[in-house]
Design an enzyme around this catalytic site. Structure first.
Site, PDB file in Angstrom:
ATOM      1  CG  ASN A  21      54.944  47.988  26.705  1.00 27.51           C
ATOM      2  OD1 ASN A  21      54.153  47.974  27.628  1.00 27.51           O
ATOM      3  ND2 ASN A  21      55.112  49.028  25.908  1.00 27.51           N
ATOM      4  CE1 TYR A  85      45.070  48.168  28.289  1.00 23.63           C
ATOM      5  CE2 TYR A  85      44.375  48.536  30.558  1.00 23.63           C
ATOM      6  CZ  TYR A  85      45.355  48.579  29.580  1.00 23.63           C
ATOM      7  OH  TYR A  85      46.615  49.017  29.893  1.00 23.63           O
ATOM      8  CE  LYS A  89      47.781  45.613  29.029  1.00 26.10           C
ATOM      9  NZ  LYS A  89      49.166  45.483  28.576  1.00 26.10           N
ATOM     10  CB  THR A 120      51.666  56.016  27.634  1.00 25.29           C
ATOM     11  OG1 THR A 120      50.384  55.411  27.868  1.00 25.29           O
ATOM     12  CG2 THR A 120      52.625  55.666  28.757  1.00 25.29           C
TER      13      THR A 120
END
Length: 190
Positions: A21, A85, A89, A120
Site C-alpha cells: 500500500n 496519480y 496507479k 483516508t
C-alpha cells in the site's frame, strides 16, 4: 532505495501474505505538472510498489503466498488534474497482472484493489478537499458531500470496508483469483 529494502528485510526469508500500500496524491493539469512533483508521486506510488512486490515475491518463492496491491479507480477512470496519480496507479494495476503471471508457477497469487473514494488522510493533501472542508464546516461533512456527489451509492467507503475486501483477496476463499483488479468505488466508474 533498493539497498534500504535489502537492509530492512535482512533475515526475513519467508512470507505468506503481503498487502502493498502506497499513496501520494497530487493535483495539477498535465500541462502544469512540475517534473519534481511527478517524480515524487511515481517514486512513492509505483517505484515503492515495485520494490515491495519484488521483495514479497522473492520471500514467497519457496512456498507460495498471496499479495494484494492497492491501486485506485484513478488508474482506470480518467479525470482532469490527476495525471501523475492516475498514471502511477494504472502502473500498479499492470504491475499486479504481470506479477500474477510470473508468480503463478510458484503458487504466488497477486491481485490489486482499486478503491474509489475512501475516507483516508490522503484527502487532506488535496487543495480542493481542503476548500470543501471549509465550505462544509468539517472534514466528516466534506467526505459525506464528496460521496453524495461522486457515487451512485451516495457515499465513500470506510477504510475498514476496504481492509475486509483485501482480507478476502488474501484468504483461501479467493484461492483461484489472481491477476484481477477488485473495483470498490460505490459505482463511481459506471
Amino acid at each position: 532505495d533498493p539497498e534500504l529494502w535489502h537492509r530492512a528485510t535482512e533475515g526475513c526469508d519467508t512470507l505468506d501474505l503481503a498487502v502493498l500500500n502506497a499513496g501520494r496524491a497530487d493535483a495539477a493539469p498535465l500541462v502544469d505538472i512540475d517534473f519534481l512533483q511527478w517524480r515524487q508521486v511515481m517514486a512513492a506510488n509505483l517505484d515503492g510498489m515495485m520494490l515491495s512486490l519484488q521483495y514479497a515475491m522473492r520471500a514467497m518463492a519457496a512456498s507460495g503466498g498471496s499479495i494484494v496491491q492497492t491501486a485506485s479507480i484513478s488508474g482506470i477512470k480518467a479525470e482532469p488534474g490527476t495525471a501523475a496519480y492516475a498514471a502511477s496507479k494504472a502502473g500498479v494495476i499492470q504491475l499486479a497482472k504481470v506479477a500474477a503471471k510470473e508468480g503463478a508457477a510458484q503458487g504466488i497469487r497477486v491481485n490489486a484493489i482499486a478503491p474509489g473514494g475512501v475516507d483516508t488522510p490522503i484527502w487532506d493533501q488535496v487543495p480542493m478537499f481542503r476548500d470543501l472542508v471549509d465550505q462544509e464546516g468539517s472534514r466528516k461533512a466534506a467526505i459525506a458531500a464528496l460521496g453524495r456527489m461522486a457515487t451512485p451509492l451516495g457515499r465513500y467507503a470506510r477504510a475498514e470496508e476496504i481492509a475486509a475486501q483485501i482480507g478476502f483477496l488474501l484468504s483461501d476463499a479467493a484461492a483461484t483469483i489472481t491477476g484481477t483488479v477488485l473495483v470498490s468505488d460505490g459505482g463511481y466508474s459506471l
